[in-house]
Design a protein around this motif. Structure first.
Motif, PDB file in Angstrom:
ATOM      1  N   LEU A  27       0.827  -1.203   0.000  1.00 41.90           N
ATOM      2  CA  LEU A  27       0.000   0.000   0.000  1.00 41.90           C
ATOM      3  C   LEU A  27       0.861   1.253   0.000  1.00 41.90           C
ATOM      4  CD1 LEU A  27      -2.933   0.884  -0.035  1.00 41.90           C
ATOM      5  CD2 LEU A  27      -2.820   1.151   2.445  1.00 41.90           C
ATOM      6  N   GLN A  28       1.961   1.228   0.746  1.00 38.91           N
ATOM      7  CA  GLN A  28       2.872   2.370   0.744  1.00 38.91           C
ATOM      8  C   GLN A  28       3.428   2.613  -0.662  1.00 38.91           C
ATOM      9  OE1 GLN A  28       2.346   4.101   3.986  1.00 38.91           O
ATOM     10  NE2 GLN A  28       4.345   4.660   3.182  1.00 38.91           N
ATOM     11  N   ALA A  29       3.740   1.538  -1.359  1.00 43.41           N
ATOM     12  CA  ALA A  29       4.334   1.658  -2.689  1.00 43.41           C
ATOM     13  C   ALA A  29       3.332   2.113  -3.741  1.00 43.41           C
ATOM     14  CB  ALA A  29       4.952   0.324  -3.096  1.00 43.41           C
ATOM     15  N   ASN A  30       2.073   1.749  -3.572  1.00 45.93           N
ATOM     16  CA  ASN A  30       1.089   1.974  -4.640  1.00 45.93           C
ATOM     17  C   ASN A  30      -0.057   2.911  -4.253  1.00 45.93           C
ATOM     18  OD1 ASN A  30       2.263   0.067  -6.583  1.00 45.93           O
ATOM     19  ND2 ASN A  30       1.628  -1.497  -5.108  1.00 45.93           N
ATOM     20  N   GLY A  31      -0.087   3.343  -2.984  1.00 53.39           N
ATOM     21  CA  GLY A  31      -1.204   4.154  -2.519  1.00 53.39           C
ATOM     22  C   GLY A  31      -1.428   5.415  -3.325  1.00 53.39           C
ATOM     23  N   LYS A  32      -0.353   6.137  -3.627  1.00 51.72           N
ATOM     24  CA  LYS A  32      -0.480   7.387  -4.375  1.00 51.72           C
ATOM     25  C   LYS A  32      -1.084   7.144  -5.762  1.00 51.72           C
ATOM     26  CE  LYS A  32       0.245  11.722  -5.430  1.00 51.72           C
ATOM     27  NZ  LYS A  32      -0.707  12.749  -4.944  1.00 51.72           N
ATOM     28  N   LYS A  33      -0.737   6.050  -6.388  1.00 47.51           N
ATOM     29  CA  LYS A  33      -1.296   5.731  -7.713  1.00 47.51           C
ATOM     30  C   LYS A  33      -2.802   5.476  -7.602  1.00 47.51           C
ATOM     31  CE  LYS A  33       3.086   3.398  -8.491  1.00 47.51           C
ATOM     32  NZ  LYS A  33       3.723   2.076  -8.540  1.00 47.51           N
ATOM     33  N   ALA A  50      -9.946   7.044   1.739  1.00 47.45           N
ATOM     34  CA  ALA A  50      -9.821   5.747   2.408  1.00 47.45           C
ATOM     35  C   ALA A  50      -8.389   5.231   2.316  1.00 47.45           C
ATOM     36  CB  ALA A  50     -10.789   4.738   1.782  1.00 47.45           C
ATOM     37  N   ILE A  51      -7.707   5.558   1.252  1.00 47.05           N
ATOM     38  CA  ILE A  51      -6.294   5.196   1.101  1.00 47.05           C
ATOM     39  C   ILE A  51      -5.410   6.192   1.863  1.00 47.05           C
ATOM     40  CG2 ILE A  51      -4.420   4.818  -0.545  1.00 47.05           C
ATOM     41  CD1 ILE A  51      -6.652   2.711  -0.649  1.00 47.05           C
ATOM     42  N   ASP A  52      -5.725   7.490   1.733  1.00 45.20           N
ATOM     43  CA  ASP A  52      -4.925   8.519   2.406  1.00 45.20           C
ATOM     44  C   ASP A  52      -4.834   8.279   3.907  1.00 45.20           C
ATOM     45  OD1 ASP A  52      -4.273   9.950   0.125  1.00 45.20           O
ATOM     46  OD2 ASP A  52      -5.970  11.336   0.299  1.00 45.20           O
ATOM     47  N   THR A  69      -4.900   6.673  -5.223  1.00 46.46           N
ATOM     48  CA  THR A  69      -5.633   7.916  -4.970  1.00 46.46           C
ATOM     49  C   THR A  69      -5.699   8.786  -6.216  1.00 46.46           C
ATOM     50  OG1 THR A  69      -3.615   9.007  -4.147  1.00 46.46           O
ATOM     51  CG2 THR A  69      -5.019   7.912  -2.520  1.00 46.46           C
ATOM     52  N   THR A  70      -4.666   8.737  -7.027  1.00 49.60           N
ATOM     53  CA  THR A  70      -4.680   9.497  -8.283  1.00 49.60           C
ATOM     54  C   THR A  70      -5.820   9.030  -9.179  1.00 49.60           C
ATOM     55  OG1 THR A  70      -2.298   9.908  -8.226  1.00 49.60           O
ATOM     56  CG2 THR A  70      -3.374  10.041 -10.385  1.00 49.60           C
ATOM     57  N   LEU A  71      -5.972   7.718  -9.292  1.00 47.43           N
ATOM     58  CA  LEU A  71      -7.041   7.166 -10.140  1.00 47.43           C
ATOM     59  C   LEU A  71      -8.414   7.459  -9.548  1.00 47.43           C
ATOM     60  CD1 LEU A  71      -5.394   3.739 -11.053  1.00 47.43           C
ATOM     61  CD2 LEU A  71      -5.792   5.669 -12.602  1.00 47.43           C
ATOM     62  N   ALA A  72      -8.546   7.399  -8.224  1.00 57.16           N
ATOM     63  CA  ALA A  72      -9.832   7.684  -7.578  1.00 57.16           C
ATOM     64  C   ALA A  72     -10.251   9.131  -7.822  1.00 57.16           C
ATOM     65  CB  ALA A  72      -9.742   7.397  -6.088  1.00 57.16           C
ATOM     66  N   LEU A 115      -9.216  11.023 -10.224  1.00 60.59           N
ATOM     67  CA  LEU A 115      -9.478  11.174 -11.651  1.00 60.59           C
ATOM     68  C   LEU A 115     -10.947  10.896 -11.966  1.00 60.59           C
ATOM     69  CD1 LEU A 115      -8.178  11.653 -14.473  1.00 60.59           C
ATOM     70  CD2 LEU A 115      -7.801   9.176 -14.595  1.00 60.59           C
ATOM     71  N   GLU A 116     -11.544   9.998 -11.192  1.00 54.77           N
ATOM     72  CA  GLU A 116     -12.960   9.660 -11.371  1.00 54.77           C
ATOM     73  C   GLU A 116     -13.878  10.494 -10.486  1.00 54.77           C
ATOM     74  OE1 GLU A 116     -13.453   5.439 -10.913  1.00 54.77           O
ATOM     75  OE2 GLU A 116     -12.443   5.010 -12.806  1.00 54.77           O
ATOM     76  N   GLY A 117     -13.303  11.432  -9.713  1.00 54.82           N
ATOM     77  CA  GLY A 117     -14.129  12.293  -8.870  1.00 54.82           C
ATOM     78  C   GLY A 117     -14.660  11.615  -7.625  1.00 54.82           C
ATOM     79  N   LEU A 118     -13.994  10.565  -7.162  1.00 60.00           N
ATOM     80  CA  LEU A 118     -14.452   9.812  -5.991  1.00 60.00           C
ATOM     81  C   LEU A 118     -13.502  10.083  -4.825  1.00 60.00           C
ATOM     82  CD1 LEU A 118     -15.447   6.503  -7.812  1.00 60.00           C
ATOM     83  CD2 LEU A 118     -16.960   8.329  -7.017  1.00 60.00           C
ATOM     84  N   GLU A 119     -13.723  11.223  -4.162  1.00 62.89           N
ATOM     85  CA  GLU A 119     -12.828  11.682  -3.108  1.00 62.89           C
ATOM     86  C   GLU A 119     -12.812  10.738  -1.912  1.00 62.89           C
ATOM     87  OE1 GLU A 119     -10.036  13.924  -1.120  1.00 62.89           O
ATOM     88  OE2 GLU A 119     -10.636  13.952  -3.234  1.00 62.89           O
ATOM     89  N   ALA A 120     -13.981  10.180  -1.561  1.00 65.45           N
ATOM     90  CA  ALA A 120     -14.017   9.283  -0.407  1.00 65.45           C
ATOM     91  C   ALA A 120     -13.173   8.037  -0.659  1.00 65.45           C
ATOM     92  CB  ALA A 120     -15.459   8.898  -0.074  1.00 65.45           C
ATOM     93  N   HIS A 121     -13.161   7.575  -1.897  1.00 74.17           N
ATOM     94  CA  HIS A 121     -12.284   6.457  -2.245  1.00 74.17           C
ATOM     95  C   HIS A 121     -10.827   6.825  -1.961  1.00 74.17           C
ATOM     96  CE1 HIS A 121     -15.742   4.751  -4.286  1.00 74.17           C
ATOM     97  NE2 HIS A 121     -15.036   3.718  -4.742  1.00 74.17           N
ATOM     98  N   ALA A 122     -10.442   8.012  -2.431  1.00 76.08           N
ATOM     99  CA  ALA A 122      -9.058   8.446  -2.257  1.00 76.08           C
ATOM    100  C   ALA A 122      -8.702   8.593  -0.784  1.00 76.08           C
ATOM    101  CB  ALA A 122      -8.841   9.755  -2.998  1.00 76.08           C
TER     102      ALA A 122
END
Length: 424
Positions: A393-399, A415-417, A401-404, A406-413
């Motif tokens: 998750l540390q390695a891929n989390g930023k990727k 949850a990772i943040d 949240t970027t995709l989330a 991009l789709e306008g789903l802030e709560a998704h992002a």
């Protein structure tokens, strides 16, 4: 039979029977009655449509014992060997759960789980279809389905034909109910006092059964809405016209809407087969049905060469394809679309219907372009397995949240943040 020189694209597609408005309304009413009144509705509808007033829907031990007394030893032996062949073939289709791991601790996989319960509809009335029972029950058993419920209309004597009872018993089916038609489909989907609901309905039936299956889809899963039977024979000048005519008629006798087609680059063979069909029709017990099929849906396509013939076959995408050429094995790679492929002069279509092992529940109406025969996968479901390690998750989390975002789903992002922030 009509002999046609191929000059354009060809197709087996016919209008899929959607039923008349009257038939659709009748099916809707039957389903609602069963949902509202359960066993009482089943009893009344069975008496109305099958002419039998039953005391109980369940098949009795005595009926099964009587069936074994009636069936001939030769038939029983054939049933047992066919079961063995079909089970062996389907056992090779079974998939296993798998998991793979990565260096960062991630585990990904797929969990294969059999359905809890399946309902098998077997056509009844004056006909008996032991092969239909085998082809629908065995892959479900191989998949690991624990509860298999079989339904079929009763005969006028209130029971089932001996071959049906014996086959179901040989397969170990425990729940067998003498009820058919749209009412049986409704009972399987919604349940009654006697019949507990199931998760999927498989098996062929008449237009009322087909419409009922379509109506309950979503409440339960179904296998398919099958159309009339089809056979295409791909043949060269070496093929036996007597064999070809017999095989075309083997499907034509099913239904006036069944389709029987020969595709060949040999005009001489085309004429011989056309003549032979007429000869063999004369002594066929179901002559009227087969003749109507040949007249309306039968054809012989004559092509310029074998390559064009193969192209025609792939356009047709038939339910059954027989390859009666000098070297049929060399053509397997060129056949893209067919439900079942029968190779060589002694692999007649009925070999697959009853005994060889592969399933005879096949895609029709050109749907072999994207559909497969009934198989073990049809009785399982698959769940994805995801285990992410802290490092992953540390390695891929930023990727992620970027995709989330991009789709306008802030709560998704977020949850990772939240997890990434925890590690700071």
């Amino acid at each position: 039979m009509k002999i046609i020189n191929v000059t354009k694209n060809v197709s087996l597609k016919r209008t899929i029977e959607a039923g008349t408005e009257t038939q659709q309304q009748a099916v809707t009413q039957i389903i609602e009655k069963v949902k509202a009144y359960g066993d009482e509705a089943l009893m009344a509808l069975t008496e109305k449509f099958d002419g039998v007033r039953l005391q109980s829907f369940a098949v009795t031990k005595e009926e099964i014992e009587r069936a074994y007394e009636e069936i001939e030893e030769e038939a029983l032996a054939a049933i047992r060997e066919a079961i063995e062949n079909i089970r062996d073939f389907h056992a090779r289709q079974k998939r296993e759960t798998w998991i793979t791991t990565k260096e960062d601790g991630t585990m990904l996989g797929q969990k294969v789980t059999p359905l809890d319960s399946v309902g098998v509809y077997v056509p009844g009335g004056r006909a008996a279809y032991p092969s239909s029972i085998m082809m629908n029950v065995i892959p479900a058993q191989v998949a690991g389905v624990e509860r298999i419920v079989m339904v079929s209309p009763p005969q006028s004597n209130g029971s089932w034909p001996a071959g049906v009872l014996v086959t179901a018993n040989e397969l170990g089916v425990k729940e067998m109910y003498k009820v058919g038609g749209a009412q049986a489909v409704a009972a399987l989907a919604y349940g009654t006092e006697t019949i507990a609901p199931i998760d999927k309905i498989v098996g062929p039936g008449n237009i009322y059964v087909a419409l009922a299956k379509r109506a309950v889809f979503g409440q339960v899963d179904i296998d398919m809405i099958a159309g009339p039977s089809e056979i295409v024979v791909l043949a060269d000048e070496k093929a036996n016209p007597i064999f070809i005519a017999a095989d075309l008629l083997s499907q034509a006798e099913h239904d006036p809407m069944a389709s029987a087609i020969l595709v060949t680059p040999c005009e001489k063979l085309a004429q011989k087969v056309a003549d032979e069909v007429i000869v063999q029709l004369e002594t066929l017990p179901k002559k009227d049905i087969a003749a109507a099929s040949i007249q309306d849906y039968g054809a012989i396509y004559v092509t310029q060469d074998l390559a064009e013939a193969i192209d025609v076959v792939n356009q047709l995408a038939p339910e059954h394809l027989e390859v009666l050429t000098e070297e049929p094995l060399t053509l397997i790679g060129k056949i893209k679309h067919a439900g079942a492929i029968f190779l060589g002069p002694y692999s007649s279509e009925p070999v697959g219907d009853y005994f060889a092992g592969p399933n005879h529940v096949l895609p029709t109406n050109g749907t072999a372009r994207f559909s497969s025969p009934l198989n073990v996968d049809d009785f399982t479901k698959k769940s994805s397995i995801i285990y992410y390690s802290q490092a992953a998750l540390q390695a891929n989390g930023k990727k992620i949240t970027t995709l989330a975002r991009l789709e306008g789903l802030e709560a998704h992002a977020r949850a990772i943040d939240k997890r990434l922030e925890e590690e700071k």
